[in-house]
Design a protein around this motif. Structure first.
Motif, mmCIF file in Angstrom:
data_model
loop_
_atom_site.group_PDB
_atom_site.id
_atom_site.type_symbol
_atom_site.label_atom_id
_atom_site.label_comp_id
_atom_site.label_asym_id
_atom_site.label_seq_id
_atom_site.Cartn_x
_atom_site.Cartn_y
_atom_site.Cartn_z
ATOM 1 N N ASP A 121 5.134 -32.703 1.813
ATOM 2 C CA ASP A 121 6.049 -33.432 2.692
ATOM 3 C C ASP A 121 6.074 -32.743 4.064
ATOM 4 O O ASP A 121 6.740 -31.729 4.244
ATOM 5 N N SER A 122 5.330 -33.326 5.025
ATOM 6 C CA SER A 122 5.182 -32.678 6.341
ATOM 7 C C SER A 122 6.500 -32.576 7.094
ATOM 8 O O SER A 122 6.786 -31.581 7.755
ATOM 9 N N GLN A 123 7.307 -33.641 6.972
ATOM 10 C CA GLN A 123 8.589 -33.637 7.681
ATOM 11 C C GLN A 123 9.484 -32.512 7.196
ATOM 12 O O GLN A 123 10.095 -31.798 7.989
ATOM 13 N N ALA A 124 9.526 -32.373 5.856
ATOM 14 C CA ALA A 124 10.358 -31.318 5.288
ATOM 15 C C ALA A 124 9.837 -29.956 5.740
ATOM 16 O O ALA A 124 10.612 -29.088 6.138
ATOM 17 N N ALA A 125 8.523 -29.783 5.715
ATOM 18 C CA ALA A 125 7.938 -28.498 6.113
ATOM 19 C C ALA A 125 8.355 -28.146 7.538
ATOM 20 O O ALA A 125 8.762 -27.011 7.813
ATOM 21 N N ALA A 126 8.287 -29.135 8.432
ATOM 22 C CA ALA A 126 8.653 -28.887 9.828
ATOM 23 C C ALA A 126 10.131 -28.495 9.935
ATOM 24 O O ALA A 126 10.503 -27.602 10.695
ATOM 25 N N ARG A 127 10.949 -29.151 9.118
ATOM 26 C CA ARG A 127 12.386 -28.848 9.152
ATOM 27 C C ARG A 127 12.660 -27.414 8.676
ATOM 28 O O ARG A 127 13.474 -26.700 9.263
ATOM 29 N N TYR A 128 11.967 -26.996 7.605
ATOM 30 C CA TYR A 128 12.185 -25.636 7.084
ATOM 31 C C TYR A 128 11.762 -24.583 8.104
ATOM 32 O O TYR A 128 12.423 -23.577 8.280
ATOM 33 N N LEU A 129 10.621 -24.846 8.758
ATOM 34 C CA LEU A 129 10.134 -23.886 9.758
ATOM 35 C C LEU A 129 11.161 -23.711 10.856
ATOM 36 O O LEU A 129 11.410 -22.613 11.333
ATOM 37 N N MET A 138 -4.645 -16.221 9.012
ATOM 38 C CA MET A 138 -4.325 -17.569 9.503
ATOM 39 C C MET A 138 -3.008 -17.577 10.264
ATOM 40 O O MET A 138 -2.111 -16.787 9.997
ATOM 41 N N ARG A 139 -2.910 -18.523 11.190
ATOM 42 C CA ARG A 139 -1.619 -18.733 11.845
ATOM 43 C C ARG A 139 -0.743 -19.553 10.900
ATOM 44 O O ARG A 139 -1.260 -20.261 10.033
ATOM 45 N N VAL A 140 0.574 -19.463 11.089
ATOM 46 C CA VAL A 140 1.521 -20.184 10.240
ATOM 47 C C VAL A 140 1.146 -21.666 10.175
ATOM 48 O O VAL A 140 1.071 -22.270 9.101
ATOM 49 N N ARG A 141 0.851 -22.228 11.358
ATOM 50 C CA ARG A 141 0.479 -23.641 11.456
ATOM 51 C C ARG A 141 -0.762 -23.955 10.604
ATOM 52 O O ARG A 141 -0.827 -24.984 9.936
ATOM 53 N N GLU A 142 -1.733 -23.027 10.623
ATOM 54 C CA GLU A 142 -2.977 -23.251 9.880
ATOM 55 C C GLU A 142 -2.755 -23.165 8.366
ATOM 56 O O GLU A 142 -3.364 -23.916 7.599
ATOM 57 N N VAL A 143 -1.882 -22.252 7.963
ATOM 58 C CA VAL A 143 -1.581 -22.136 6.528
ATOM 59 C C VAL A 143 -0.997 -23.456 6.026
ATOM 60 O O VAL A 143 -1.391 -23.974 4.982
ATOM 61 N N LEU A 179 14.424 -24.368 10.602
ATOM 62 C CA LEU A 179 15.603 -23.717 10.035
ATOM 63 C C LEU A 179 15.426 -22.200 10.020
ATOM 64 O O LEU A 179 16.332 -21.447 10.356
ATOM 65 N N PHE A 180 14.252 -21.747 9.613
ATOM 66 C CA PHE A 180 13.985 -20.308 9.521
ATOM 67 C C PHE A 180 13.494 -19.732 10.848
ATOM 68 O O PHE A 180 13.247 -18.545 10.960
ATOM 69 N N ARG A 181 13.298 -20.604 11.841
ATOM 70 C CA ARG A 181 12.774 -20.203 13.148
ATOM 71 C C ARG A 181 11.478 -19.410 12.999
ATOM 72 O O ARG A 181 11.315 -18.337 13.565
ATOM 73 N N LEU A 182 10.579 -19.950 12.206
ATOM 74 C CA LEU A 182 9.297 -19.276 12.001
ATOM 75 C C LEU A 182 8.334 -19.658 13.135
ATOM 76 O O LEU A 182 8.196 -20.830 13.459
ATOM 77 N N PRO A 183 7.700 -18.666 13.742
ATOM 78 C CA PRO A 183 6.783 -18.930 14.847
ATOM 79 C C PRO A 183 5.468 -19.508 14.333
ATOM 80 O O PRO A 183 4.713 -18.814 13.644
ATOM 81 N N THR A 184 5.173 -20.767 14.678
ATOM 82 C CA THR A 184 4.015 -21.435 14.079
ATOM 83 C C THR A 184 2.682 -20.883 14.573
ATOM 84 O O THR A 184 1.669 -21.037 13.897
ATOM 85 N N GLU A 185 2.684 -20.257 15.737
ATOM 86 C CA GLU A 185 1.416 -19.755 16.277
ATOM 87 C C GLU A 185 1.115 -18.322 15.839
ATOM 88 O O GLU A 185 0.047 -17.802 16.110
ATOM 89 N N ARG A 186 2.071 -17.677 15.206
ATOM 90 C CA ARG A 186 1.834 -16.278 14.828
ATOM 91 C C ARG A 186 0.960 -16.204 13.582
ATOM 92 O O ARG A 186 1.028 -17.062 12.702
#
Lengths: 289, 149
Positions: A108-116, A91-96, A118-125
């Motif tokens: 909490d979707s907002q928090a999840a987006a903030r953490y991603l 799965m892609r990060v976004r799909e997980v 913060l960690f600069r995680l690539p959502t499409e990978r």
């Protein structure tokens, strides 16, 4: 209020004892570090608490409920980050995230987006293409976005370089300010535990050797460098509170809750130097012998 | 943030934080009235347990380095005010170290006292000529009264 209370909990794998009647109290709101060398049973304890394993004996309560009695609603108050998170590598990060969100009532979707971010995680990978460090950051982000009251982490920040490790710790500390949140983690990293935790327990050879508020644990014992002839060994060893004693230079190194005056009062003792214990000293004094 | 935590020193983390803030105040990097971060901000910034920051601030309060006017935050107050006993103890320690070093170098007590007199500006046998020697020596002399205080 206790977030976790463990009483005489034991676990054997066949003939092999892993935990032997351990007891542990984790106050609500604390950041609790469970220290131990490899194979000391830290992971087993966390897995017992999560209900992945059944204890051989003893009991525990989590968030006020007996072990194994938390229903679906109750379980969503817990989150667990294993050392090697089993994420869906295809799965892609976004799909997980979308997947966990669909399963989790407190997401909490907002928090999840903030953490991603913060960690600069690539959502499409795809998760399988993430580095070890990124995977543990993703696992933490997912666990925190579930807004758990009790967060269990096995070896936090393992596999992270110093910069990412700091960011990981900063997020953990920031999240610890959330009311009613308790963080219990297992680690073999002394400096991490000393830095982040307000409570600590040392697990060694199936037993909890010492546990409590960090400050109490560090001040209950001292290290004494005693100058005395070797003939004094028996008398020193017999003093109340002496836990470890070994020859050192022209005397002995003693660790324990010892009355310094009692040591000075012995006939052949020439000098006594008293040192505070660091977490490092304490750890090694239990693990070495 | 300029505060550095070193786990290898054996010095408790709260003391490392307190000392570095104190040093910054002594060096005028932080000045009276400057606002310090809240416990929450500093704990997250340094990635340390908030209780550790509370303890560091408590120590700095006791030494009059900071003040916390009710609910308004944490502010620099000034250089540390040491209890009299601790002041004397520091002086004693410095004197012992100085005497030991002088002895190691083979100086007689009279030479040691002369050196000390000179540093304190009490040296009457070698009065400083007005205008002095140019360059480094002169500027070093100018700085001494501050360093000695």
């Amino acid at each position: 209020m206790l977030a976790v209370s463990v009483r005489d909990l034991s676990k054997r794998f066949g003939p092999i004892p892993v935990l032997d009647k351990i007891s542990l109290d984790v106050p609500a709101g604390s950041i609790y570090g469970l220290l131990g060398v490899n194979g000391s049973g830290k992971t087993t304890l966390l897995r017992l608490l999560m209900g992945f394993l059944r204890p051989t004996g003893g009991a525990a309560t989590l968030l006020g409920e007996p072990l194994g009695q938390l229903d679906g609603q109750g379980r969503s108050r817990l989150a667990y980050v294993p050392e090697q998170p089993a994420l869906y590598s295809g799965m892609r990060v976004r799909e997980v995230l979308a997947f966990v969100r669909s399963l989790h009532p407190r997401w909490d979707s907002q928090a999840a987006a903030r953490y991603l971010q913060l960690f600069r995680l690539p959502t499409e990978r795809r998760v399988g293409a993430l580095s070890t460090g990124m995977r543990s950051q993703l696992a933490l982000a997912i666990a925190l976005a579930c807004r758990p009251e009790l967060l269990l982490i096995d070896e936090p920040a393992a596999g992270l370089d110093p910069i990412h490790r700091r960011r990981y710790l900063q997020l953990l500390l920031e999240e610890s300010f959330t009311p009613d949140r308790t963080i219990l983690f297992a680690s073999q990293d002394l400096s991490l535990v000393e830095r982040a935790c307000d409570h600590v327990a040392l697990l060694h050879e199936q037993h909890i050797r010492v546990a409590g508020p960090m400050e109490d644990v560090l001040t209950s014992e001292k290290r004494l460098l005693v100058t005395a002839p070797s003939a004094a060994e028996e008398r020193l060893r017999a003093l109340p509170g002496v836990r470890t004693l070994r020859a050192e230079g022209h005397g002995f190194l003693i660790t324990g809750a010892v009355q310094v005056a009692a040591v000075r009062g012995l006939p052949d003792v020439k000098s006594v130097q008293v040192f505070d214990l660091s977490l490092d000293d304490l750890f090694w004094s239990y693990v070495e012998d | 943030m300029w505060i550095q935590i070193d786990s290898a020193t054996g010095v408790p983390i709260y003391r490392q934080i307190a000392r570095q803030i104190e040093q910054a105040v002594i060096a005028n990097v932080l000045q009276p009235g400057d606002r310090l971060p809240s416990v929450r901000e500093l704990a997250i910034e340094l990635a340390v347990n908030p209780g550790t920051v509370v303890k560091a601030y408590e120590e700095l309060l006791q030494r009059h380095v900071i003040e916390q006017p009710r609910g308004r935050g944490t502010f620099v107050r000034g250089a540390p005010v040491l209890p009299e006993a601790e002041r004397l103890q520091h002086l004693q320690q410095a004197a012992v170290a100085f005497a030991a070093e002088a002895e190691r170098l083979g100086f007689a007590p009279a030479d040691v006292l002369d050196a000390l007199r000179h540093v304190l500006g009490l040296d009457e046998r070698t009065p400083q000529s007005p205008g002095g020697s140019p360059g480094r020596a002169a500027s070093a002399n100018e700085e001494e009264p501050h360093a000695g205080r």
